[in-house]
Design an enzyme around this catalytic site. Structure first.
Site, PDB file in Angstrom:
ATOM      1  N   SER A 234      19.771 -15.351 -19.877  1.00  0.00           N
ATOM      2  CA  SER A 234      19.271 -16.080 -21.035  1.00  0.00           C
ATOM      3  C   SER A 234      20.424 -16.736 -21.794  1.00  0.00           C
ATOM      4  O   SER A 234      21.568 -16.293 -21.713  1.00  0.00           O
ATOM      5  CB  SER A 234      18.511 -15.124 -21.958  1.00  0.00           C
ATOM      6  OG  SER A 234      17.769 -15.834 -22.904  1.00  0.00           O
ATOM      7  N   GLN A 256      20.840 -13.246 -29.045  1.00  0.00           N
ATOM      8  CA  GLN A 256      20.841 -13.670 -27.646  1.00  0.00           C
ATOM      9  C   GLN A 256      21.739 -12.777 -26.804  1.00  0.00           C
ATOM     10  O   GLN A 256      21.384 -12.381 -25.688  1.00  0.00           O
ATOM     11  CB  GLN A 256      21.315 -15.119 -27.547  1.00  0.00           C
ATOM     12  CG  GLN A 256      21.010 -15.780 -26.230  1.00  0.00           C
ATOM     13  CD  GLN A 256      19.515 -15.913 -26.009  1.00  0.00           C
ATOM     14  OE1 GLN A 256      18.756 -16.263 -26.915  1.00  0.00           O
ATOM     15  NE2 GLN A 256      19.058 -15.608 -24.815  1.00  0.00           N
ATOM     16  N   HIS A 259      20.654  -9.305 -25.124  1.00  0.00           N
ATOM     17  CA  HIS A 259      19.791  -9.268 -23.938  1.00  0.00           C
ATOM     18  C   HIS A 259      20.496  -8.652 -22.743  1.00  0.00           C
ATOM     19  O   HIS A 259      19.927  -7.838 -22.016  1.00  0.00           O
ATOM     20  CB  HIS A 259      19.377 -10.698 -23.542  1.00  0.00           C
ATOM     21  CG  HIS A 259      18.154 -11.200 -24.233  1.00  0.00           C
ATOM     22  ND1 HIS A 259      16.901 -10.691 -24.011  1.00  0.00           N
ATOM     23  CD2 HIS A 259      17.995 -12.185 -25.147  1.00  0.00           C
ATOM     24  CE1 HIS A 259      16.022 -11.343 -24.752  1.00  0.00           C
ATOM     25  NE2 HIS A 259      16.656 -12.254 -25.456  1.00  0.00           N
ATOM     26  N   GLU A 324      18.671 -23.163 -22.309  1.00  0.00           N
ATOM     27  CA  GLU A 324      17.329 -22.576 -22.359  1.00  0.00           C
ATOM     28  C   GLU A 324      16.769 -22.689 -23.781  1.00  0.00           C
ATOM     29  O   GLU A 324      15.638 -23.129 -23.979  1.00  0.00           O
ATOM     30  CB  GLU A 324      17.408 -21.111 -21.931  1.00  0.00           C
ATOM     31  CG  GLU A 324      16.086 -20.376 -21.998  1.00  0.00           C
ATOM     32  CD  GLU A 324      16.248 -18.890 -21.741  1.00  0.00           C
ATOM     33  OE1 GLU A 324      15.214 -18.227 -21.506  1.00  0.00           O
ATOM     34  OE2 GLU A 324      17.381 -18.378 -21.797  1.00  0.00           O
ATOM     35  N   HIS A 325      17.547 -22.247 -24.764  1.00  0.00           N
ATOM     36  CA  HIS A 325      17.158 -22.344 -26.170  1.00  0.00           C
ATOM     37  C   HIS A 325      18.178 -23.216 -26.909  1.00  0.00           C
ATOM     38  O   HIS A 325      19.382 -23.032 -26.716  1.00  0.00           O
ATOM     39  CB  HIS A 325      17.144 -20.970 -26.838  1.00  0.00           C
ATOM     40  CG  HIS A 325      16.355 -19.937 -26.113  1.00  0.00           C
ATOM     41  ND1 HIS A 325      16.936 -18.985 -25.296  1.00  0.00           N
ATOM     42  CD2 HIS A 325      15.016 -19.704 -26.085  1.00  0.00           C
ATOM     43  CE1 HIS A 325      15.987 -18.200 -24.805  1.00  0.00           C
ATOM     44  NE2 HIS A 325      14.820 -18.616 -25.250  1.00  0.00           N
ATOM     45  N   ASP A 358      10.626 -16.258 -29.257  1.00  0.00           N
ATOM     46  CA  ASP A 358      10.516 -15.176 -28.284  1.00  0.00           C
ATOM     47  C   ASP A 358       9.213 -14.412 -28.429  1.00  0.00           C
ATOM     48  O   ASP A 358       8.640 -13.950 -27.435  1.00  0.00           O
ATOM     49  CB  ASP A 358      11.686 -14.194 -28.453  1.00  0.00           C
ATOM     50  CG  ASP A 358      12.903 -14.581 -27.626  1.00  0.00           C
ATOM     51  OD1 ASP A 358      12.787 -15.498 -26.797  1.00  0.00           O
ATOM     52  OD2 ASP A 358      13.958 -13.953 -27.810  1.00  0.00           O
ATOM     53  N   HIS A 417      -2.722 -45.332  12.523  1.00  0.00           N
ATOM     54  CA  HIS A 417      -3.124 -45.618  11.154  1.00  0.00           C
ATOM     55  C   HIS A 417      -3.814 -46.979  11.077  1.00  0.00           C
ATOM     56  O   HIS A 417      -4.842 -47.134  10.405  1.00  0.00           O
ATOM     57  CB  HIS A 417      -1.904 -45.621  10.224  1.00  0.00           C
ATOM     58  CG  HIS A 417      -1.385 -44.250   9.881  1.00  0.00           C
ATOM     59  ND1 HIS A 417      -0.915 -43.389  10.841  1.00  0.00           N
ATOM     60  CD2 HIS A 417      -1.272 -43.605   8.686  1.00  0.00           C
ATOM     61  CE1 HIS A 417      -0.521 -42.267  10.247  1.00  0.00           C
ATOM     62  NE2 HIS A 417      -0.734 -42.371   8.938  1.00  0.00           N
TER      63      HIS A 417
END
Length: 427
Positions: A234, A256, A259, A324-325, A358, A417
């Site tokens: 993360s 953060q 984590h 990500e954030h 979150d 075709h």
């Protein structure tokens, strides 16, 4: 504590394209391949073998019973249940706006074309567990699937001591609308859901984060089932001006960093004073953090503070990073939103910490990491749809299109075709 980098040094250290999920580590991949192949061939017996090997015990039975699920409601504090219900309502309301309806694109007497939106029939959600519990991940995974109309939502999460899952996960599953819960984790859970066993049904789409082994397993079963993404550590990036509050910034970096030791935290700012004050705040706040050991390693090894000449320069670095954030703690943050090109989710202003996203705010917290926000998006209702196009041509429309279709077919040297059209327009 947090290291300072020049723009150039930051780019060289953090903007290189590298896999950070661990999913492509040779040893991890080798293990995942062996386990998955065994499960594919031997079903329940192989799942039991690896549950015993990796988790120490084999839950009997795997499925969480209705009685266990009912009992869980008596084991979770009422204030937590209430908070999860409110969070679920916010998540449900936000994701309901993503619902799609089948649509006709063109319709006249000769041509009809359109698109059908159909949910996958079975979705599997993986929720990490064991030593820690993440009910928010249950809500974020399951609610979009239920809204999309998935008929069967199946959850897999590790049991504690091989016997029971955390009660709060069961309660969250009930709130979110999960049908069946299995006490399974790791590669064996991914394999069981991907291939199916004598007792566990195979799913069509699998979502949810996990460790490197789970990420590797998801990458290997892709094609047999759909997956959401391969998640790495993360990360958060904060863009701040000289008026930002170092107390808040330090707290968000720590949130953060706690984590995972591999979690990545970045500060881009126009103020050296803010960097200095944030460093002091980090030292102060880490002293009382329960997960201090984890957060300290993350901040020392995976963080960066970068002094930039302008906020525009900060956005340029952030867009290359594709975090990500992304928190924007500047004056009038809404006016800066148009500068965001690459990010999983954006948090505007000093009163919107990433923790709101979150748990509670509504947007999904399952987001692209490791720079993949350059080309992918967070989990949404859309992940559980199949989009099926359809087309109708009447005889007149086919007559008009035939010369063009046959010309392209001839250019590609695909005579069959051309014949398929020619037989219809010339009998």
């Amino acid at each position: 504590m947090i290291r300072e980098y020049t723009k150039e040094a930051f780019a060289e250290t953090f903007l290189q394209s590298k896999d950070k999920s661990g999913a492509h580590d040779e040893d991890v991949l080798r293990t995942a391949k062996e386990v998955l192949e065994d499960i594919r061939l031997n079903g329940d017996a192989a799942v039991k073998k690896y549950a015993a090997k990796f988790d120490g015990e084999v839950p009997e039975p795997w499925e969480v019973s209705p009685e266990e699920r009912k009992q869980a409601w008596h084991e979770v504090p009422q204030n937590v249940i209430s908070a999860l219900q409110k969070a679920a309502e916010n998540i449900r309301r936000f994701h309901a706006k993503q619902l799609q309806n089948s649509r006709i694109m063109e319709m006249n007497e000769n041509i009809i074309s359109g698109q059908l939106f159909r949910p996958v029939e079975k979705a599997g959600i993986y929720v990490p567990g064991g030593t820690a519990s993440y009910p928010s991940s249950v809500l974020m995974n399951a609610i979009p699937a239920v809204l999309a109309g998935v008929e069967e939502v199946i959850m897999a999460t590790p049991a504690r001591n091989g016997t029971k899952i955390a009660p709060v996960l069961s309660v969250a599953a009930d709130i979110a609308g999960v049908g069946t819960i299995y006490k399974l984790g790791g590669i064996q859970a991914i394999g069981a859901l991907a291939y199916g066993t004598e007792t566990i049904p195979a799913v069509d789409k699998m979502v949810g984060p996990g460790n490197a082994y789970v990420a590797a397993a998801k990458s290997l079963v892709y094609g047999t089932v759909g997956i959401d993404m391969i998640a790495g550590p993360s990360e958060v990036a904060i863009i701040a001006d000289e008026n930002a509050n170092p107390v808040y910034i330090a707290a968000d970096l720590i949130a953060q960093a706690e984590h995972d030791e591999r979690a990545r935290t970045f500060l881009f700012t126009t103020s050296q004073k803010l960097i200095n004050e944030t460093k002091a705040e980090l030292e102060k706040q880490l002293v009382v953090l329960p997960r201090r050991d984890i957060a300290e390693v993350s901040i020392k090894m995976q963080s960066a503070a970068v002094l930039v000449e302008s906020i525009d320069e900060a956005f340029a670095l952030s867009n290359r990073l594709a975090p990500e954030h992304l928190e924007i703690q500047v004056e009038n943050p809404l006016l800066q939103l148009s500068k965001v090109k690459n990010a999983g989710s954006v948090f505007l202003g000093e009163n919107t910490p990433e923790a709101i996203g979150d748990y509670y705010g509504g947007p999904n917290h399952i987001l692209p990491t490791s720079g993949t926000a350059r080309f992918s998006s967070g989990l949404s209702v859309d992940d559980f749809y199949k989009k099926i196009t359809y087309l109708y041509y009447g005889g007149k429309a086919l007559q008009q299109a035939a010369p063009d279709v046959m010309a392209i077919a001839a250019e590609e040297q695909l005579a069959g075709h051309a014949w398929a059209v020619q037989k219809r327009v010339k009998g």
